[in-house]
Scaffold this motif. Sequence first.
Motif, short mmCIF file in Angstrom:
data_model
loop_
_atom_site.label_atom_id
_atom_site.label_comp_id
_atom_site.label_asym_id
_atom_site.label_seq_id
_atom_site.Cartn_x
_atom_site.Cartn_y
_atom_site.Cartn_z
N ASN B 153 -8.23 3.47 -26.25
CA ASN B 153 -8.62 3.60 -24.84
C ASN B 153 -10.01 4.20 -24.65
O ASN B 153 -10.26 4.89 -23.68
CB ASN B 153 -7.61 4.48 -24.08
CG ASN B 153 -6.22 3.87 -24.11
OD1 ASN B 153 -6.06 2.67 -23.93
ND2 ASN B 153 -5.23 4.69 -24.35
N LEU B 154 -10.91 3.92 -25.58
CA LEU B 154 -12.24 4.54 -25.49
C LEU B 154 -13.15 3.78 -24.53
O LEU B 154 -14.21 4.26 -24.15
CB LEU B 154 -12.88 4.64 -26.87
CG LEU B 154 -12.23 5.69 -27.79
CD1 LEU B 154 -12.80 5.61 -29.21
CD2 LEU B 154 -12.44 7.09 -27.23
N VAL B 155 -12.74 2.58 -24.14
CA VAL B 155 -13.55 1.77 -23.22
C VAL B 155 -12.64 1.32 -22.08
O VAL B 155 -11.55 0.80 -22.33
CB VAL B 155 -14.12 0.53 -23.95
CG1 VAL B 155 -14.78 -0.43 -22.98
CG2 VAL B 155 -15.12 0.95 -25.02
N ALA B 323 -12.36 13.19 -31.81
CA ALA B 323 -12.92 11.97 -31.23
C ALA B 323 -12.26 11.60 -29.90
O ALA B 323 -12.64 10.64 -29.26
CB ALA B 323 -12.77 10.82 -32.22
N ASP B 324 -11.27 12.41 -29.48
CA ASP B 324 -10.56 12.07 -28.25
C ASP B 324 -11.47 12.24 -27.04
O ASP B 324 -12.20 13.21 -26.91
CB ASP B 324 -9.34 13.00 -28.11
CG ASP B 324 -8.35 12.48 -27.09
OD1 ASP B 324 -7.35 11.86 -27.49
OD2 ASP B 324 -8.58 12.67 -25.88
N LYS B 325 -11.38 11.25 -26.10
CA LYS B 325 -12.32 11.27 -24.98
C LYS B 325 -12.00 12.35 -23.95
O LYS B 325 -12.75 12.57 -23.03
CB LYS B 325 -12.39 9.91 -24.31
CG LYS B 325 -11.14 9.53 -23.56
CD LYS B 325 -11.26 8.12 -23.05
CE LYS B 325 -9.89 7.65 -22.58
NZ LYS B 325 -8.81 7.84 -23.57
N LYS B 326 -10.85 13.00 -24.09
CA LYS B 326 -10.52 14.05 -23.13
C LYS B 326 -11.26 15.35 -23.43
O LYS B 326 -11.11 16.33 -22.73
CB LYS B 326 -9.01 14.32 -23.09
CG LYS B 326 -8.27 13.35 -22.19
CD LYS B 326 -7.62 12.27 -22.98
CE LYS B 326 -7.08 11.18 -22.07
NZ LYS B 326 -6.45 10.15 -22.88
N ASN B 327 -11.99 15.37 -24.52
CA ASN B 327 -12.74 16.57 -24.83
C ASN B 327 -13.92 16.70 -23.88
O ASN B 327 -14.37 15.74 -23.30
CB ASN B 327 -13.25 16.51 -26.27
CG ASN B 327 -12.10 16.48 -27.25
OD1 ASN B 327 -11.09 17.14 -27.02
ND2 ASN B 327 -12.23 15.70 -28.30
N SER B 328 -14.42 17.92 -23.77
CA SER B 328 -15.50 18.18 -22.83
C SER B 328 -16.58 18.99 -23.53
O SER B 328 -16.30 20.08 -24.04
CB SER B 328 -14.91 18.94 -21.65
OG SER B 328 -15.91 19.29 -20.76
#
Lengths: 364, 364
Positions: B153-155, B323-328
């Motif tokens: 789900n990166l895109v 690498a998870d996109k929920k990181n900030s």
Amino acid sequence: MNEVIVELEERSYPIFVGNGLLKTIDGLIGEHLAGRSVCIVTDSNLKERFLPDVERSLSRCARAVHRCVFPAGEASKRLSTIEAICREAVRAGLDRNSVFVALGGGVCGDMTGFAASVYMRGTRFIQIPTSLLAMVDSSVGGKTGVDLPEGKNLVGAFFQPEAVVIDTAFLETLPKRELSCGYAELIKTAVILDETLFAFLEADAGALLPHPAPAQTIEAVSRCCTLKAGVVAADEKESSQRAILNYGHTFGHAIEAVTGYTKVEHGEAVAIGMSVAARLAVSLGFISRETAERQDALLRAFALPVTVPEGCSAEAVLQAMGADKKNSNGKLKLILPERIGKAGIHTDVPREMILNAIRERSAQ
Amino acid sequence: MNEVIVELEERSYPIFVGNGLLKTIDGLIGEHLAGRSVCIVTDSNLKERFLPDVERSLSRCARAVHRCVFPAGEASKRLSTIEAICREAVRAGLDRNSVFVALGGGVCGDMTGFAASVYMRGTRFIQIPTSLLAMVDSSVGGKTGVDLPEGKNLVGAFFQPEAVVIDTAFLETLPKRELSCGYAELIKTAVILDETLFAFLEADAGALLPHPAPAQTIEAVSRCCTLKAGVVAADEKESSQRAILNYGHTFGHAIEAVTGYTKVEHGEAVAIGMSVAARLAVSLGFISRETAERQDALLRAFALPVTVPEGCSAEAVLQAMGADKKNSNGKLKLILPERIGKAGIHTDVPREMILNAIRERSAQ
């Protein structure tokens, strides 16, 4: 330096227009980059020429500056390149708070904006257009996207940048043909929206081409961006009036498709499309033949073609127009001039009249 | 039939939940299809089973009904499939006013929604989820997208459907393992938001698995959708509280990545992730060991795993989490339970404690 604001409520953004802005770019957009990771997306042609300077400038304010270089040319404008950009961004550790910077022409801006809009479901995006077409076209309006083999820009998103930095010094490096293509967009904007800009372009053609004089260029580019921003502000997602900006494009895209995207540049195709649309407007009684010829004369003054290329039949063009995404419920939507400075949207033009207009502008 | 409204101002939409709704689907969503072209997107497994019925129903209200079938499985969830769907849509003559209908599980819904959001820069989208996970997860919230080789789900895009039709009769056809995976999502929602739903699932596990009884299933599914809709309404684009819905997912996605997306189903990975997160919450003093065990017991009652699979080292999982996109801004964002029915977002958990929690839940 001029500053044009594109008014879109919480998505409003500034366009800075000036000569030599690249040197002080961190002062203009530094606030958007502070503490963030940045990925500069550019093409193989621009990599050597401009990338090192921009990297140096942005490094003064961003937390980290990465680069992603794709092969120059329209052939790159595909979802596979979006995937490559996003994969590169993951590997560089970009997160949702990162910023994509497009350094390049229209293809680069359209793709980078689209990549920024879909990467982790939406990040940030700043544009540094290096071609005239990108400065006046892709910089205003947030249309981003890529092509399919079936047609141009068929996949994409409406996604507004945080800011656009237009450094007209880039134009000094452009080949004349590419500069002409950019002027097609300025002339289009003048024909549909502003007779004053049209007259300015008529009077100052010599100062704008082949060597763009800074003062006149800044004036023309800012004026064009302001006009386009007004239309976009009133109709961001093209539910109605924004469609007039497609003047020349429905015919133009079809001509590009029929000629396989190789023979005719986009700006040239739009110029030819405008010429065809104006003839159609003449035959429908909207404008006089003199007005159509005045438009064509200005296009020619900017070294743009006004005839449909050989081997491009009227039937093939009309068929390709059918696949254009600006159509609505199967009806062909045409933008036609009503005078210099005004245009309207028409959906009920008889097929035969369209074919005749294409034939009238076809090379004999 | 229950109707849950997802309140998102002009993007609000209804979720219809009932048993046997497929038969009368044109009555539920006919207004969205009238006079429009429709493209039903489904996978190779569902093509034979459900597609003909849905085609017949939708043909009663749409102008034309097309189909696009992609190979079943997570491996299809890539930009190349989005391109294939969009190309198919162009060939079928779909325009901006057309409607994409997702008939399938999570992969189908995520991809069809994303395709609808980017096709001609945005069309319309209706979901008919056929798996329990898709019914309670992808049907609420508008998260659409595809995977990259670097992660899931990166895109994608936030894109809301016009309506969702949940026919719980589909669940009778599901293999038990897939049904269990769906319940992972219900249990997750209960742990972070609602002790009442948690107690309902504890009491009625026998009526929900392996053979879902209509009344209890409709109740559980509607309740879960309502809870999730409340969170999404308050924070559509996950700028803050919506992130709690990712409970179990940061660990889960990492476990899926480390095991190559083959050994462990998504719902199973989330269950394991919840078990790890709960142990971490215990060691941080947020919940008691008994609470963590109560959660794990419910997961086991729905035949879900609660231990990290063999060969999946704590270090590898932690690295994949990066690498998870929920990181900030480079900080790992973890959702941890504070009691049954409440969870919080934490960004400063020491690395060593995370590793220990993963190790504690690892198969010996």
